[in-house]
Design an enzyme around this catalytic site. Structure first.
Site, PDB file in Angstrom:
ATOM      1  N   GLU A  20       4.336  -5.485  -9.331  1.00 52.63           N
ATOM      2  CA  GLU A  20       3.985  -4.935  -8.027  1.00 52.63           C
ATOM      3  C   GLU A  20       4.374  -3.472  -7.996  1.00 52.63           C
ATOM      4  O   GLU A  20       5.519  -3.113  -8.257  1.00 52.63           O
ATOM      5  CB  GLU A  20       4.695  -5.680  -6.905  1.00 52.63           C
ATOM      6  CG  GLU A  20       4.313  -5.151  -5.524  1.00 52.63           C
ATOM      7  CD  GLU A  20       4.834  -6.042  -4.412  1.00 52.63           C
ATOM      8  OE1 GLU A  20       4.650  -5.680  -3.244  1.00 52.63           O
ATOM      9  OE2 GLU A  20       5.415  -7.081  -4.730  1.00 52.63           O
ATOM     10  N   TYR A  51       2.349   0.587  -3.815  1.00 50.66           N
ATOM     11  CA  TYR A  51       1.445   0.208  -2.734  1.00 50.66           C
ATOM     12  C   TYR A  51       0.397  -0.780  -3.218  1.00 50.66           C
ATOM     13  O   TYR A  51      -0.759  -0.692  -2.848  1.00 50.66           O
ATOM     14  CB  TYR A  51       0.779   1.455  -2.154  1.00 50.66           C
ATOM     15  CG  TYR A  51       1.745   2.364  -1.461  1.00 50.66           C
ATOM     16  CD1 TYR A  51       2.308   2.021  -0.242  1.00 50.66           C
ATOM     17  CD2 TYR A  51       2.118   3.565  -2.042  1.00 50.66           C
ATOM     18  CE1 TYR A  51       3.205   2.859   0.383  1.00 50.66           C
ATOM     19  CE2 TYR A  51       3.017   4.405  -1.416  1.00 50.66           C
ATOM     20  CZ  TYR A  51       3.557   4.044  -0.196  1.00 50.66           C
ATOM     21  OH  TYR A  51       4.448   4.871   0.422  1.00 50.66           O
ATOM     22  N   ASP A  71       7.102  10.207  -7.671  1.00 51.20           N
ATOM     23  CA  ASP A  71       7.712   8.905  -7.965  1.00 51.20           C
ATOM     24  C   ASP A  71       7.781   8.687  -9.475  1.00 51.20           C
ATOM     25  O   ASP A  71       7.441   7.615  -9.977  1.00 51.20           O
ATOM     26  CB  ASP A  71       6.921   7.776  -7.299  1.00 51.20           C
ATOM     27  CG  ASP A  71       7.721   6.475  -7.256  1.00 51.20           C
ATOM     28  OD1 ASP A  71       8.949   6.533  -7.443  1.00 51.20           O
ATOM     29  OD2 ASP A  71       7.132   5.417  -7.035  1.00 51.20           O
TER      30      ASP A  71
END
Length: 784
Positions: A435, A438, A551
């Site tokens: 995961e 988003y 990120d």
């Protein structure tokens, strides 16, 4: 004779004079001695015989005297004998012959000396002539060389002038092309602007026609009620209708013709659009409509499309004035005119309703269920061509038909961008990978090509509020930033509904974080250099295209079996510009977050990504996070403890940061980062690490300078990516729970973690027995 020739040499005049003087002295001495000996012999002579004998002995003595021997030795042999002066009475015939031979030899020697001197002079002259000849040859060569150089310079000058002329011509041609291109672009922009204005005017005219049609419908209903019941309320309508149908309507039509001349260019632009809309309206009409009625309707639509807003406003104002002036007309005229106008308005309203019920947006391949319902509605319309409302025996759809205005408002704005997208049904799901920030990532196989791909489903929990801005940013950014070291997007696919959007990417076997968790030994220095070079290349491409990743961490760095590193997960990426704007500081996962973000700075740039690169650099060397903080304060303290507490001197503007104003931090005066790496990092590598982890963002190294650092050029050199070892792909196995790495910031959107249970009843789900952990399954189970 040979010895004499070899020992012979020419004497000078002084030597000859000295020799003559010496010989004269010797002759005088010899004469004195001879006289003395002769006196002694005379005194001792006893008889004639003895005298004869003595004379003979004396002759022998004179002939073989020691003087002659000494003289011959001193004067080098026969040469002195010839020069000696002897009394003529004592010289024998043999001596005379010998004397003649000596004279001949001397003559030969003199001749030879003269010839030698002549040969010497000849050789000297020959040398002089050779020198002159060589000198002339050198002068000729110099002259030829100078001539060649002049010719070469002239050729070079001509070549330079030719190149300069060609360059100027090319520059002129380039400028001409650029000028023409600018003109073409300007014309295209003007053309687009004209088309846009024409489209806006057309839409405004259509909206006004719809409003006027609505008003006419209301008036028609009011007129119907007036005819059925109270006839006293209808005297105000006939004058207006007679005005519209009478002679006073002609000047309005003339006004429209003039405006058509003024707007001829706009008609040419939108002519094709009007033809398509008229064709659709004619096809959507009832079966009883004839070809003549369709032609009349097209003419009416063209006349109505050519009118401007001003003409319609003037027409309405004139109608209102005429209504006030002609308020006392008879009831009979009002009835006739009302019936005629109502018939026309009914036909026009039916045409417009048929037009508005047809959607201009083409049907997409992934939404076929909506197409079936539209076909059913068209069949019902054909069964009742002349009735606007269905009868009791006809088919009634489940949901009532919406008005044209409502249909246009509910049409999603992002639908045209997804036209032609394939369905997710064309992929077979193999297993769930991970995961992301988003969305959830799955490993899947394309049923057509059997290629293994990665499917990332975008989180759409708040699809009622529209398409998420984070998903739009991710799609836009990842499509714009294509690079060998950035994940490759193949296409966008959709599910059964618009809330299921997937990004199809090339499948990459590993991510660095999960790979380092399974590795028994850390990466070698050469492997670390190769990974860092690829990471810096990808980050440099992003920054060159004005993109902040925001990120960067090891779990977002993918590594293929071929040793190629790719930057992924652009959920927090966004474009930036100059001057910098205020962005949210709640970006970047905590362990990789730059100190300016931790201290609350809202204006930041590419330096935040470079700090994350430095943290990744340290993690690749030690297989452990560099600053594993548990909270923002703990993260700041860990950074200050290893790098030292900053000050205003080393970080200009440090005291103005929001967090620094509110609290005080522990003082750590020294940089202790070198102790953590030891032999793992060379001096050049530690210098690069310090430049990545510089406090002041303005002095922090950028990606381009990082690639030029000497650390990547010292031994051990970076290895070739193809030489990387291979590991079993963890993403192809059953998903294992991730370690203690913190989750990335969610930007205040409150997205929940998306599991397999959330996918049920939403378009597809994994057909597995275990809930939550997805294994390899037979494929997607879709619901339409």
């Amino acid at each position: 004779m040979g010895d004499e020739k070899d020992s012979w040499k020419v004497k000078t005049l002084d030597e000859i004079l000295q020799e003559k003087k010496r010989r004269k002295e010797q002759e005088e001495k010899a004469e004195i001695k001879r006289l003395k000996n002769s006196d002694d012999r005379d005194s001792k002579r006893d008889s004639l015989e003895e005298g004869e004998l003595r004379d003979h002995r004396m002759e022998i003595t004179i002939r073989n005297s020691p003087y002659r021997r000494e003289d011959s030795m001193e004067d080098r042999g026969e040469e002195d004998d010839s020069l000696a002066i002897k009394p003529p009475q004592q010289m024998s015939r043999k001596e005379k012959a010998h004397h003649r031979k000596d004279e001949k030899r001397k003559e030969k020697r003199r001749h030879r000396s003269h010839s030698a001197e002549g040969g010497k002079h000849a050789r000297v002259k020959e040398k002089e002539r050779e020198h002159e000849r060589r000198k002339r040859h050198r002068e000729e060569q110099d002259k030829a060389r100078r001539e060649w150089e002049r010719q070469k310079r002239r050729e070079m000058a001509r070549e330079h002038s030719r190149r300069e002329r060609d360059r100027l011509e090319q520059l002129e041609r380039k400028r001409e092309r650029e000028r023409k291109l600018r003109e073409q672009q300007k014309e295209q922009r003007e053309q687009k602007e004209r088309e846009r204005r024409a489209e806006e005017r057309r839409k405004e005219r259509e909206a006004r026609r719809e409003v006027s049609a609505h008003h006419r419908t209301m008036r028609e209903e009011y007129s119907d009620k007036g005819k059925v019941g109270h006839w006293s309320r209808s005297p105000l309508r006939p004058p207006r209708e007679r005005f519209e149908m009478g002679d006073n309507r002609k000047p309005v039509k003339e006004e429209k013709v003039e405006e058509r001349d003024l707007l001829s260019d706009l008609q040419d632009i939108s002519d094709s659009e009007r033809k398509t809309s008229s064709a659709e309206s004619s096809s959507a009409e009832s079966g009883s409509g004839s070809e003549e009625e369709e032609e009349e309707e097209e003419e009416e639509e063209e006349e109505e499309g050519s009118t401007s807003e001003e003409s319609e406003e003037e027409e309405e104002e004139e109608e209102e004035e005429e209504e006030e002036e002609t308020g006392s007309n008879s009831e009979e005229a009002s009835e006739q005119s009302a019936e005629e106008v109502s018939d026309e308005e009914m036909s026009e309203d039916e045409d417009r309703e048929n037009e508005n019920h047809i959607l201009v947006v083409p049907e997409s391949r992934f939404d076929r269920d909506s197409g079936d319902s539209e076909e059913g509605e068209e069949e019902v319309g054909e069964g009742t061509p002349q009735s606007s409302a269905p009868t009791e025996g006809d088919y009634v759809p489940d949901s009532p038909a919406l008005s044209p205005i409502e249909l246009k408002q509910e049409l999603p704005k992002y639908l045209p961008a997804l036209q032609g997208c394939r369905s997710v049904e064309e992929f077979q799901c193999l297993n769930r990978i991970e995961e992301g920030t988003y969305g959830v990532v799955y490993r899947a196989k394309d049923k057509k090509t059997d290629e293994i791909v990665a499917l990332k489903r975008l989180k759409m929990e708040k699809e009622k509020e529209g398409f998420p801005i984070t998903s739009l940013r991710e799609i836009n950014t990842i499509l714009k930033a294509q690079h060998p070291n950035i994940v490759t997007v193949r296409e966008i696919v959709v599910g059964s509904n618009m809330d299921k959007i997937y990004i199809v990417m090339n499948y990459v076997e590993h991510d660095l974080k999960s790979l380092m968790e399974t590795m028994k030994q850390p990466f070698l220095p050469g492997e670390v250099k190769t990974l860092m070079i690829q990471l810096l290349s990808g980050v440099k491409h992003l920054h060159d295209n004005w993109i902040l990743h925001r990120d960067l961490k090891t779990s977002n760095l993918l590594l293929s079996h071929a040793g190629i590193l790719k930057v992924g997960d652009f959920g927090l990426a966004r474009e930036y510009g100059s001057p910098l704007k205020a962005y949210t500081p709640v970006v970047v996962t905590l362990w990789y977050r730059a100190p300016e973000l931790l201290l609350g700075a809202k204006e930041y740039s590419t330096a935040v990504d470079m700090w994350s690169v430095g943290c990744i650099f340290g993690e690749l060397l030690t297989q452990k996070p560099l600053f594993p903080g548990k909270s923002d304060i703990d993260q700041i303290n860990k950074i200050f403890k290893d790098l030292g507490t900053p000050s205003e001197k080393i970080w200009p503007g440090y005291n103005d940061l929001p967090a620094v104003k509110k609290m005080t931090f522990s003082e750590y005066p020294y940089n202790n980062l070198r102790k953590r790496f030891g032999a793992l990092l060379s001096d050049q590598g530690f210098d690069l690490m310090n430049k990545f982890l510089t406090y002041y963002p303005g002095r922090r190294i950028n990606a381009e300078d990082g690639l030029k650092h000497e650390y990547f050029r010292e031994t051990p050199l970076p290895i070739d990516p193809s030489m990387f070892p291979t590991w079993p792909a963890k993403s192809e196995q059953q998903r294992v729970k991730r370690g203690t790495s913190p989750r990335p910031p969610e930007g205040g959107l409150g997205y929940s973690q998306l599991g397999d249970d959330d996918l049920k009843e939403t378009g597809f789900h994994l057909t597995t027995t275990n809930q939550g952990a997805s294994a390899a399954g037979p494929g997607f189970s879709l619901k339409f």
